[in-house]
Design an enzyme around this catalytic site. Sequence first.
Site, short mmCIF file in Angstrom:
data_model
loop_
_atom_site.label_atom_id
_atom_site.label_comp_id
_atom_site.label_asym_id
_atom_site.label_seq_id
_atom_site.Cartn_x
_atom_site.Cartn_y
_atom_site.Cartn_z
N GLN A 245 2.90 32.89 39.07
CA GLN A 245 3.87 32.83 37.76
C GLN A 245 5.44 32.72 38.54
O GLN A 245 5.90 32.69 37.04
CB GLN A 245 3.58 34.57 36.93
CG GLN A 245 2.42 35.00 36.49
CD GLN A 245 2.13 33.42 35.03
OE1 GLN A 245 2.94 32.50 34.68
NE2 GLN A 245 1.04 33.36 34.72
N CYS B 55 -7.64 36.60 29.93
CA CYS B 55 -7.92 37.30 30.35
C CYS B 55 -8.57 38.78 29.51
O CYS B 55 -9.46 39.16 29.59
CB CYS B 55 -7.98 37.64 31.90
SG CYS B 55 -6.84 36.45 32.64
#
Length: 394
Positions: free
Chosen positions: A183, A329
């Site tokens: 990220q 997720c």
Amino acid sequence: MRLPIYLDYAATTPVDPRIAALLGRHLTLEGIFGNPSSTTHVFGRQAAQAIETARRQVADLLNADPREIIWTSGATEANNLALAGVMRAQARRGRHLITSKTEHKAVLDVCQRLGQNGCTVTYLDPNPDSRISLERLAGALRPDTVLVSLMHVNNETGVIHDLAAIGALAREHGVLFHVDAAQSAGKLPIDLQKLPVDLLSLSAHKLYGPKGIGALYVRQRPVRVRLEPLLYGGGQERGLRAGTLPTHQIVAMGEALRIAGEEMDAEQARVRFLRDRLWQAFAALEAVELNGHPQDNVAGIFNVSFMGVAAEAVLAALPEIAVSTGSACTSATNELSHVLRAMGVDRLRARAAIRFSLGRFTTVEEVDYTASAVIKAVNRLRELSPLWENQRTS
Ligand SMILES: *Cc1c(COP(=O)(O)O)cnc(C)c1O
């Protein structure tokens, strides 16, 4: 303005059209499609050359040596290779590893598996802002600790870890330091000549490249980090990652990182402006809580709880806006975010949390539409919510 609006850049990004065009040029007979291991003819040699150019582009973004870059199928595989590869190769040095409760599942699930196979894992509790304190890390180090694995930027809160300080502490104790940078790469400067980081995971699809390609940086100097491979086969990547290299994916990742390096400062400033605009608009509502750190965050990730309304209710009311409750997720399994829970966020606030993530193609119009639509939906849902009435009067 096109609907629906995509504000889930932390889950994945659309491929930049410049990169999509490049992908296409590495697939067909007219393009560079050869097997890079075919050294007997020009098709293979062209592919090998394209891959080495991409390897240099990735290394350049990190100020690393191209020989320190190993291609993988993504950050998940890079994390698996880093953690399992080091713990298996260096089992004689020790079998203890340290990570945190706020890591991505691609680290936590590997740790859990290693824990079932003879390793001991310490899962550090974060501060309320989701960062790990140095004192806590220092207290967890043991003589048999081999590896510390902590992410650079948290995918749910956007909070940034201080890699220089954590790495210095690890090095002082002779412990390797792995960083999941999926990220942060291309969004924050990363200089591996300066930072005491030994292994670092990357993913192309968080950076406007295609899904299914990533890389692991493995330090070679001054000391070579020893790893055991997960895959055996053709001996590619100096035996560390077997399998025919996907030339098109690799070239696309190289270009994605090159563009990111070139445009990082301007892009982050633009995204920061959009994020602040959204946050200021939400300030018109009462009881809006930011989950994370108010300053030490990456511009594109923004996690807020609209108190008194469940996040799923807001999402259901706004099908034209693509955001997420926690990470992609975990939203599939419908659990409360393990990151927010580890930070000590209470259940009601965690249930109300929405992650907005902005990126390269987000526009002012999209942000303004989102702000007014969210405010309207939250106000309407609060009117209907006995929970909200109770909270307000208590
Ligand atoms: C997306 C992400 C991953 C997984 O990357 P893939 O390339 O999809 O395997 C791992 N860690 C973090 C922090 C991520 O955001």
